[in-house]
Design a protein around this motif. Sequence first.
Motif, PDB file in Angstrom:
ATOM      1  N   GLY A 128     -10.908  17.527  -3.373  1.00 34.90           N
ATOM      2  CA  GLY A 128     -11.773  18.445  -4.304  1.00 34.90           C
ATOM      3  C   GLY A 128     -12.347  17.204  -5.370  1.00 34.90           C
ATOM      4  O   GLY A 128     -13.327  16.537  -4.991  1.00 34.90           O
ATOM      5  N   ASP A 129     -12.030  17.350  -6.418  1.00 32.49           N
ATOM      6  CA  ASP A 129     -12.270  16.425  -7.580  1.00 32.49           C
ATOM      7  C   ASP A 129     -11.207  15.483  -7.507  1.00 32.49           C
ATOM      8  O   ASP A 129     -10.364  15.544  -8.323  1.00 32.49           O
ATOM      9  CB  ASP A 129     -12.373  17.262  -8.814  1.00 32.49           C
ATOM     10  CG  ASP A 129     -13.034  16.308 -10.172  1.00 32.49           C
ATOM     11  OD1 ASP A 129     -13.499  16.923 -11.094  1.00 32.49           O
ATOM     12  OD2 ASP A 129     -13.263  15.023  -9.775  1.00 32.49           O
ATOM     13  N   PRO A 130     -11.565  14.306  -7.040  1.00 32.43           N
ATOM     14  CA  PRO A 130     -10.517  13.091  -7.152  1.00 32.43           C
ATOM     15  C   PRO A 130      -9.974  12.799  -8.382  1.00 32.43           C
ATOM     16  O   PRO A 130      -8.981  12.347  -8.839  1.00 32.43           O
ATOM     17  CB  PRO A 130     -11.059  11.967  -6.144  1.00 32.43           C
ATOM     18  CG  PRO A 130     -12.139  12.816  -5.206  1.00 32.43           C
ATOM     19  CD  PRO A 130     -12.634  13.782  -6.261  1.00 32.43           C
ATOM     20  N   LYS A 131     -11.427  12.658  -9.342  1.00 28.92           N
ATOM     21  CA  LYS A 131     -11.081  12.018 -10.588  1.00 28.92           C
ATOM     22  C   LYS A 131     -10.279  12.922 -11.317  1.00 28.92           C
ATOM     23  O   LYS A 131      -9.224  12.457 -12.120  1.00 28.92           O
ATOM     24  CB  LYS A 131     -12.412  11.793 -11.152  1.00 28.92           C
ATOM     25  CG  LYS A 131     -12.454  11.177 -12.434  1.00 28.92           C
ATOM     26  CD  LYS A 131     -13.481  10.500 -12.980  1.00 28.92           C
ATOM     27  CE  LYS A 131     -13.610  10.197 -14.790  1.00 28.92           C
ATOM     28  NZ  LYS A 131     -12.883   8.971 -14.950  1.00 28.92           N
ATOM     29  N   LYS A 132     -10.413  14.202 -11.295  1.00 28.03           N
ATOM     30  CA  LYS A 132      -9.627  15.043 -12.195  1.00 28.03           C
ATOM     31  C   LYS A 132      -8.287  15.001 -11.483  1.00 28.03           C
ATOM     32  O   LYS A 132      -7.118  15.141 -12.346  1.00 28.03           O
ATOM     33  CB  LYS A 132     -10.243  16.592 -11.871  1.00 28.03           C
ATOM     34  CG  LYS A 132      -9.377  17.656 -12.477  1.00 28.03           C
ATOM     35  CD  LYS A 132      -9.981  18.950 -12.543  1.00 28.03           C
ATOM     36  CE  LYS A 132      -9.195  20.288 -13.228  1.00 28.03           C
ATOM     37  NZ  LYS A 132      -7.946  20.415 -12.480  1.00 28.03           N
ATOM     38  N   LEU A 133      -8.231  14.812 -10.277  1.00 26.83           N
ATOM     39  CA  LEU A 133      -6.521  14.754  -9.733  1.00 26.83           C
ATOM     40  C   LEU A 133      -5.922  13.644 -10.412  1.00 26.83           C
ATOM     41  O   LEU A 133      -4.783  13.802 -10.622  1.00 26.83           O
ATOM     42  CB  LEU A 133      -6.804  14.988  -7.931  1.00 26.83           C
ATOM     43  CG  LEU A 133      -5.582  14.943  -7.422  1.00 26.83           C
ATOM     44  CD1 LEU A 133      -4.773  15.977  -7.403  1.00 26.83           C
ATOM     45  CD2 LEU A 133      -5.822  14.639  -6.021  1.00 26.83           C
ATOM     46  N   VAL A 143     -12.672   8.216  -0.952  1.00 28.20           N
ATOM     47  CA  VAL A 143     -12.401   8.928  -2.253  1.00 28.20           C
ATOM     48  C   VAL A 143     -13.126   8.173  -3.492  1.00 28.20           C
ATOM     49  O   VAL A 143     -13.130   7.095  -3.701  1.00 28.20           O
ATOM     50  CB  VAL A 143     -10.905   8.812  -2.383  1.00 28.20           C
ATOM     51  CG1 VAL A 143     -10.614   9.754  -3.760  1.00 28.20           C
ATOM     52  CG2 VAL A 143     -10.121   9.417  -1.234  1.00 28.20           C
ATOM     53  N   HIS A 144     -14.256   9.093  -3.760  1.00 29.92           N
ATOM     54  CA  HIS A 144     -15.023   8.685  -4.843  1.00 29.92           C
ATOM     55  C   HIS A 144     -14.932   9.430  -6.071  1.00 29.92           C
ATOM     56  O   HIS A 144     -14.562  10.899  -6.035  1.00 29.92           O
ATOM     57  CB  HIS A 144     -16.490   8.772  -4.503  1.00 29.92           C
ATOM     58  CG  HIS A 144     -16.858   8.056  -3.158  1.00 29.92           C
ATOM     59  ND1 HIS A 144     -17.526   6.945  -3.039  1.00 29.92           N
ATOM     60  CD2 HIS A 144     -16.479   8.368  -1.837  1.00 29.92           C
ATOM     61  CE1 HIS A 144     -17.540   6.520  -1.976  1.00 29.92           C
ATOM     62  NE2 HIS A 144     -16.901   7.489  -0.864  1.00 29.92           N
ATOM     63  N   PRO A 145     -14.878   9.171  -7.191  1.00 30.51           N
ATOM     64  CA  PRO A 145     -14.521   9.559  -8.469  1.00 30.51           C
ATOM     65  C   PRO A 145     -15.665  10.569  -8.752  1.00 30.51           C
ATOM     66  O   PRO A 145     -15.374  11.734  -9.370  1.00 30.51           O
ATOM     67  CB  PRO A 145     -14.771   8.630  -9.426  1.00 30.51           C
ATOM     68  CG  PRO A 145     -15.686   7.517  -9.100  1.00 30.51           C
ATOM     69  CD  PRO A 145     -15.098   7.482  -7.405  1.00 30.51           C
ATOM     70  N   ALA A 146     -17.158  10.562  -8.195  1.00 30.45           N
ATOM     71  CA  ALA A 146     -17.857  11.470  -8.744  1.00 30.45           C
ATOM     72  C   ALA A 146     -18.618  12.386  -7.465  1.00 30.45           C
ATOM     73  O   ALA A 146     -19.455  13.155  -7.534  1.00 30.45           O
ATOM     74  CB  ALA A 146     -19.134  10.942  -9.377  1.00 30.45           C
ATOM     75  N   LYS A 147     -17.791  12.238  -6.375  1.00 26.04           N
ATOM     76  CA  LYS A 147     -18.260  12.903  -5.232  1.00 26.04           C
ATOM     77  C   LYS A 147     -16.966  13.905  -4.851  1.00 26.04           C
ATOM     78  O   LYS A 147     -15.946  13.666  -4.769  1.00 26.04           O
ATOM     79  CB  LYS A 147     -18.447  11.845  -4.073  1.00 26.04           C
ATOM     80  CG  LYS A 147     -19.304  12.539  -2.967  1.00 26.04           C
ATOM     81  CD  LYS A 147     -20.069  11.335  -2.199  1.00 26.04           C
ATOM     82  CE  LYS A 147     -19.247  10.990  -1.032  1.00 26.04           C
ATOM     83  NZ  LYS A 147     -19.841   9.951  -0.063  1.00 26.04           N
ATOM     84  N   LYS A 148     -17.633  15.157  -4.516  1.00 24.11           N
ATOM     85  CA  LYS A 148     -16.622  16.081  -4.021  1.00 24.11           C
ATOM     86  C   LYS A 148     -15.800  15.705  -2.776  1.00 24.11           C
ATOM     87  O   LYS A 148     -16.432  15.564  -1.752  1.00 24.11           O
ATOM     88  CB  LYS A 148     -17.185  17.489  -3.767  1.00 24.11           C
ATOM     89  CG  LYS A 148     -16.089  18.461  -3.375  1.00 24.11           C
ATOM     90  CD  LYS A 148     -16.986  19.885  -3.515  1.00 24.11           C
ATOM     91  CE  LYS A 148     -15.929  21.044  -3.411  1.00 24.11           C
ATOM     92  NZ  LYS A 148     -15.601  21.280  -1.977  1.00 24.11           N
ATOM     93  N   HIS A 149     -14.433  15.679  -2.641  1.00 25.72           N
ATOM     94  CA  HIS A 149     -13.798  15.393  -1.564  1.00 25.72           C
ATOM     95  C   HIS A 149     -13.297  16.446  -0.821  1.00 25.72           C
ATOM     96  O   HIS A 149     -12.965  17.663  -1.352  1.00 25.72           O
ATOM     97  CB  HIS A 149     -12.510  14.657  -1.925  1.00 25.72           C
ATOM     98  CG  HIS A 149     -11.816  13.614  -0.950  1.00 25.72           C
ATOM     99  ND1 HIS A 149     -10.717  14.339   0.012  1.00 25.72           N
ATOM    100  CD2 HIS A 149     -12.217  12.651  -0.257  1.00 25.72           C
ATOM    101  CE1 HIS A 149     -10.519  13.497   0.744  1.00 25.72           C
ATOM    102  NE2 HIS A 149     -11.302  12.305   0.682  1.00 25.72           N
TER     103      HIS A 149
END
Lengths: 285, 334
Positions: free
Chosen positions: A188-193, A178-184
């Motif tokens: 989806g957007d883990p940082k936003k999540l 799970v990366h902050p800048a990579k789509k999961h």
Amino acid sequence: MSQKPKSRGRPSSQVEREPDGGGREAPSTSRWPGGAASQRRAQASPAPGPRSQKQLELKVAELVQFLLIKDQKKIPIRRTDILRHVVGDYKDVLSELLRRAAERLEYVFGYRLVELEPRSNTYILVNTLEPVEEDAEVRGDQGTPTTGLLMIVLGLIFMKGNSIKETEVWDFLRRLGVHPAKKHLIFGDPKKLITEDFVRQRYLDYRRIPHTDPVDYELQWGPRTNLETSKMKVLKFVAKVHNQDPKDWPAQYCEALADEEARARPQPAGPSPATAPAPTAAPVS
Amino acid sequence: MEAAATSDTESDSSSDDLSWGEADIHPSLLERVDEEKCRSIRKQYRQLIYSVQQNRDDIVNTASDSLTEALEEANVLFDAVSRTREAALDAQFLVLASDLGKEKAKQLNSDMNFFNQVAFCDFLFIFVGLNWMEDDGRDPLNNCDDNIAFSFWETVQKEATSWMLQAETFHFLFGSFKPESAARKPRLDHRRKVQKMEENGDMPTKLRKLDLSGNQEATEKEVERILGLLQTYFRKYPDTPVSYFEFVIDPHSFSRTVENIFYVSFIIRDGFARIRLDQDRLPILEPININLAGEGNDPSFHSRKQGVISLSLQDWKNIVATFEISEAMITNSY
């Protein structure tokens, strides 16, 4: 003969009346003695008046549906929204409606309506039933499995002393793909999540650490987390993953134990919708 | 008095020592600034800050001396500092170093050290059952098969939810039953209902259409619509009764067939059509001409008859096959 004035209760100048004024002859619909004047006042701005049980019941039913649907996104429900969309004119009996709706939710659905924080005027629904092993099979697909990610983050936060830097979280999550800048694939957007969605749902608190350069943030438990789970439960989750006993982490175990004791003590001002202040206390039949 | 060896370190704290003879200012400050030297100092500071930031994890987590080394290096650099510009960089470094020092101290707290997040990660893999993949590199979840990721997170989810008291999200099971699509959000519905109830309760004289029976309305609408279809047919083919089954059966949907039978029963009850058995003992629908005068028209003349139709899924399929019904005569309204 002078004409008798149409409005009853008004003392005619020619007819002798008791000094305490009119309203004795004719039954006045206004509740207060003072007859016509108060009748006029009542007609000028229609007072809510007594509402039938049936109307109240209908309102409560609407409120229950509203709360259930608003809870879908798990974002705390604001009192102002409740007033605006459901209660409207019935706002003088808001606390009564909330109390009944809370009752309904508990008896029928097993959900507790709680105020997120004292005097916050926002509410959430919490399950009163402990999840059962078999339920997990039946639950089926309820959308994205974010609770797993959430629980991992909550565990990290608690085990590291109730606060963790955002960079540490990512250092950890990167190893789980799970990366902050990579789509999961799943999230989806883990940082936003993590930094937005979970925060909006009040599972987490996301605060900037002052004097850091480059800017860093810290994550802590939010108010919803303390209502839906506990330190002890999170510790047990972590312990289960390690296949160890919670007591193997003595500091965290003590802290969790203290938290359990605090919960067991009766709350001085319990978070309940019934304590929400009502603007006026109009009589309700 | 000169103490030149120690004076450099105090170049920035000139306020501390004012005993420099006639001049209040430290002599080194009066020297012509060597721009090249200062630039080089700044560069070194920046390099130091950068490298400390990059190695942050290493400095904080392990019992390394790298923080002390960095501090010593900064100390040496500071000896040469004589201008605020470089001193500012030194201050910046100090903030960073003290921040790291705080982190390190936190880590040193022996109780908290019990929790090793690296181990936590490994244990998560084991918990889910992914340990067999570890020889394939350290991170089984990076660059892995989609299925593996799915199954990992599902397993974690299952365990996690058993420790939380989350209320299940509420969804209507099959959506709205109304034939029209319910595009409005539920909240607006409540508002409209609120207004209607208010009008009913407050002013009785202002009572408008009382919409207490929404479902009934829908039924009536459907019945009217189907009656229209039926009458169109009768007009097109006068004196030709239509086969009952051909009319009501929808070969594509059993439930729609049942609905059609339901609606047609209203038509018959209200006397707009008649159902009887033809020479082959198959049910047919015939129009009733309302304009016909005479006893044939009087509804009370026809003794009340009752018919019961039962249709199972198999019956329906058989009829579709036998009658070779390919299309529904009653088209959908949506």
